[in-house]
Design a protein around this motif. Structure first.
Motif, PDB file in Angstrom:
ATOM      1  N   ARG A   1       4.373   5.693  -5.322  1.00 27.47           N
ATOM      2  CA  ARG A   1       4.431   5.722  -6.788  1.00 27.47           C
ATOM      3  C   ARG A   1       3.401   6.684  -7.361  1.00 27.47           C
TER       4      ARG A   1
ATOM      5  N   ARG B   1      -3.279   1.114  -4.859  1.00 25.31           N
ATOM      6  CA  ARG B   1      -3.266   1.451  -3.434  1.00 25.31           C
ATOM      7  C   ARG B   1      -4.576   1.043  -2.781  1.00 25.31           C
TER       8      ARG B   1
ATOM      9  N   ALA C   1      -1.760   3.761 -10.143  1.00 29.89           N
ATOM     10  CA  ALA C   1      -1.110   3.657  -8.833  1.00 29.89           C
ATOM     11  C   ALA C   1      -2.136   3.792  -7.709  1.00 29.89           C
ATOM     12  N   MET C   2      -3.070   4.702  -7.847  1.00 25.92           N
ATOM     13  CA  MET C   2      -4.074   4.875  -6.799  1.00 25.92           C
ATOM     14  C   MET C   2      -5.060   3.712  -6.752  1.00 25.92           C
TER      15      MET C   2
ATOM     16  N   ALA D   1       2.590   1.694  -3.401  1.00 29.69           N
ATOM     17  CA  ALA D   1       1.658   2.192  -4.407  1.00 29.69           C
ATOM     18  C   ALA D   1       1.344   3.670  -4.167  1.00 29.69           C
ATOM     19  N   LEU D   2       1.216   4.063  -2.900  1.00 33.00           N
ATOM     20  CA  LEU D   2       0.962   5.457  -2.578  1.00 33.00           C
ATOM     21  C   LEU D   2       2.119   6.345  -3.021  1.00 33.00           C
TER      22      LEU D   2
ATOM     23  N   GLN E   1      -5.005  -1.725   0.120  1.00 35.62           N
ATOM     24  CA  GLN E   1      -5.657  -1.353   1.375  1.00 35.62           C
ATOM     25  C   GLN E   1      -6.811  -2.296   1.678  1.00 35.62           C
TER      26      GLN E   1
ATOM     27  N   THR F   1       0.830  -1.203   0.000  1.00 29.54           N
ATOM     28  CA  THR F   1       0.000   0.000   0.000  1.00 29.54           C
ATOM     29  C   THR F   1       0.864   1.252   0.000  1.00 29.54           C
ATOM     30  N   VAL F   2       1.878   1.265   0.863  1.00 29.18           N
ATOM     31  CA  VAL F   2       2.769   2.428   0.941  1.00 29.18           C
ATOM     32  C   VAL F   2       3.537   2.614  -0.371  1.00 29.18           C
TER      33      VAL F   2
END
Length: 76
Positions: free
Chosen positions: A22, A54, A50-51, A19-20, A58, A16-17
């Motif tokens: 990026r 994320r 990317a979002m 992807a965030l 999540q 998650t981190v």
């Protein structure tokens, strides 16, 4: 079983981190030309991807936490 779930939760949180970060990097690389162009630019497509990743990571992390909590509450 709980150790495996804990490791999977940590992996999902790290993903998650990543992807965030990026997505933020792609956002910061947006140029004025990207903003003035017609249609979605390559930069905005990267940001969206990317979002989306994320949000997926999540959701996986949350489901794993719920599963871990259900496992512990069912055992007591």
């Amino acid at each position: 079983m709980s150790t495996v779930l804990t490791i999977l939760i940590i992996v999902a949180m790290i993903a998650t981190v990543v992807a965030l970060v990026r997505g933020i990097v792609a956002f910061l690389r947006t140029t004025e030309q990207d903003l003035k162009g017609t249609g979605p630019s390559a930069s905005s497509l990267k940001q969206n991807k990317a979002m989306q990743m994320r949000i997926l990571f999540q959701a996986i992390a949350i489901l794993l936490v719920v599963l871990l909590l259900a496992l512990y509450s069912g055992g007591s």
